[in-house]
Structures are given as structure tokens and as C-alpha cells.
Design a protein around this motif. Sequence first.
Motif, short mmCIF file in Angstrom:
data_model
loop_
_atom_site.label_atom_id
_atom_site.label_comp_id
_atom_site.label_asym_id
_atom_site.label_seq_id
_atom_site.Cartn_x
_atom_site.Cartn_y
_atom_site.Cartn_z
N VAL A 166 0.90 -1.22 0.12
CA VAL A 166 -0.12 -0.15 0.02
C VAL A 166 0.87 1.30 -0.19
O VAL A 166 0.60 2.28 -0.63
CB VAL A 166 -0.92 -0.06 1.34
N ILE A 167 1.97 1.27 0.74
CA ILE A 167 2.68 2.30 0.88
C ILE A 167 3.66 2.60 -0.43
O ILE A 167 3.59 3.75 -1.02
CB ILE A 167 3.79 2.13 1.80
N ILE B 70 1.03 3.98 -2.96
CA ILE B 70 0.86 5.60 -2.62
C ILE B 70 2.24 6.25 -3.25
O ILE B 70 2.05 7.40 -3.98
CB ILE B 70 0.82 5.78 -1.05
N GLU C 18 2.04 6.32 -7.17
CA GLU C 18 0.88 7.22 -7.76
C GLU C 18 1.34 8.55 -7.34
O GLU C 18 0.95 9.67 -8.27
CB GLU C 18 -0.44 7.00 -7.03
N SER C 19 1.81 9.10 -6.41
CA SER C 19 2.48 10.46 -5.95
C SER C 19 3.48 10.81 -6.98
O SER C 19 3.40 11.89 -7.34
CB SER C 19 3.03 10.52 -4.68
N ASN D 178 -1.58 16.77 -6.81
CA ASN D 178 -1.44 15.99 -5.50
C ASN D 178 -2.52 14.97 -5.58
O ASN D 178 -3.83 15.26 -5.13
CB ASN D 178 -1.51 17.07 -4.50
N LEU E 280 -3.37 12.44 -3.64
CA LEU E 280 -4.06 12.20 -2.32
C LEU E 280 -5.09 12.99 -2.01
O LEU E 280 -6.11 12.65 -1.28
CB LEU E 280 -2.87 12.31 -1.17
N SER F 20 -8.09 11.08 -3.88
CA SER F 20 -8.42 9.85 -3.58
C SER F 20 -8.99 9.24 -2.37
O SER F 20 -9.06 10.24 -1.29
CB SER F 20 -6.81 9.24 -3.58
N ASP G 81 -9.26 3.69 -2.72
CA ASP G 81 -8.28 3.84 -3.88
C ASP G 81 -6.79 3.67 -3.62
O ASP G 81 -6.09 2.96 -4.10
CB ASP G 81 -8.28 5.39 -4.30
N ILE G 82 -6.53 4.03 -2.04
CA ILE G 82 -5.31 3.72 -1.68
C ILE G 82 -5.04 2.57 -1.48
O ILE G 82 -3.94 1.99 -1.83
CB ILE G 82 -5.02 4.81 -0.41
N SER H 102 -4.67 0.22 -4.51
CA SER H 102 -3.59 0.80 -5.48
C SER H 102 -2.46 -0.25 -5.98
O SER H 102 -2.34 -0.40 -7.33
CB SER H 102 -3.00 2.13 -5.19
N ASN I 126 -9.94 6.99 -10.79
CA ASN I 126 -10.10 6.34 -9.82
C ASN I 126 -11.69 6.32 -9.26
O ASN I 126 -12.54 6.46 -10.26
CB ASN I 126 -9.23 7.03 -8.54
#
Length: 202
Positions: free
Chosen positions: A19-20, A23, A26-27, A36, A38, A41, A45-46, A49, A166
Motif C-alpha cells: 500500500v505504501i 501511494i 501514484e504520488s 497532488n 492524495l 483519492s 483507492d489507496i 492501488s 479512480n
Amino acid sequence: MKYSEEIQKLLPLGYIYLVILGILKESIFYYQLGINILKYSTIMDILISPIAEFTSNPITLGFIVSLFIFHYYLPKIFLKYRNNKTFQKLSELKSTEKLSEEETKNYYIFASFKMFAVILLSFFIGTGVAGGYSTIHSIRKNKVDYNYTLNYNSGESEQIYLISTNSIYYFYVQKGNKSIKIAPIASIKNIEKTLKVGILAK
């Protein structure tokens, strides 16, 4: 303790790590587009991902599955060649002469898990950087296909290049305009895609 039991203990931590990475990817991707992500989202979504990234195309899915299977059996390979100093050096493993059999197995499991984590980190960062750069470069050079049509609830329509989507937003570029637009899914009646003929058509 069996290998499968050790792997099961690591799965929750592994998913949090994924998950990290999702993120992070995507970032990095959207940062190059000036967004941005986040802010646009949801928690869902997170959480999905990394799964969305793995299933984005058959090649990526096949690569990840093969990678997982290989690293699942890697501790056994380490154990088999633990007395081969050349193999141990190439794998950057420490000596296990002073470790018990159980400690040796656990060490090899964590070594395999660490290698898997590093490869995934490189994969996610690489796809984020390359994907973002390729997308913004193609938009600036007008080398994108405007093969989608957005039909709004108001009755208006736009021919677009769809960057991504998303659960609540579409990210796209309108034909004839290089600015990136963000539209709530709730404002869209439907979306149409122009089909291409051919085996390699997307």
C-alpha cells in the motif's frame, strides 16, 4: 516452523508495504503532472492501488506472480547452497555457521523477503517516474490518442485522452487543449471508447 507458516506471518506487513509503495508510485506519477493525487483519492483507492498496478496489464501480472513464486522458493535455494561460498557472496548473505538450523531457515526467509521488497520498491518507483514522464511528454508533444468521449449529464460531450481514473474522478486532456482536467465521475453520464482493430490494439 514451515516456510509457508513464516510467509503467512509476513503477509500482513507485506500488504501494508505494498500500500505504501502504491501511494509512492501514484504520488510520483501525478506529481509530474502537477497533481497532488492524495487530495483526489479515497481510502479505498489507496488500499487497492497496488492490486490495480499489478493487474494493469498481463505482462505486469505475469512478472509479479513469477517474482512471488521465485522468492517463495528462494529460502530453500539459499539453504541448499549455504556451503557454497561463491553463491553466498553473490547473494550478499552472511555466514550461517554459528546459527542453528531453525535460525538459518528464518534468516534465509527474511533475506528472501528483503530482496523481494527491494525489487518491488524499484518497480513501483520506476513505473511512477517513467509513466509520469512519458505521459507529460506525450501531452506536450501532442502524441496522445484522443480515443475517448466523455458524455456529461448536462448533454455536453468532450473528445479526450484519458490519463487515469479512480473511484471519484477522471483525469484527462481535452482534444485541442493541453491542460489536464479533473472531472467528478458523478458529473459524467457515460464514457465511450473508440475501438481499434488489431491484436495489439488497446
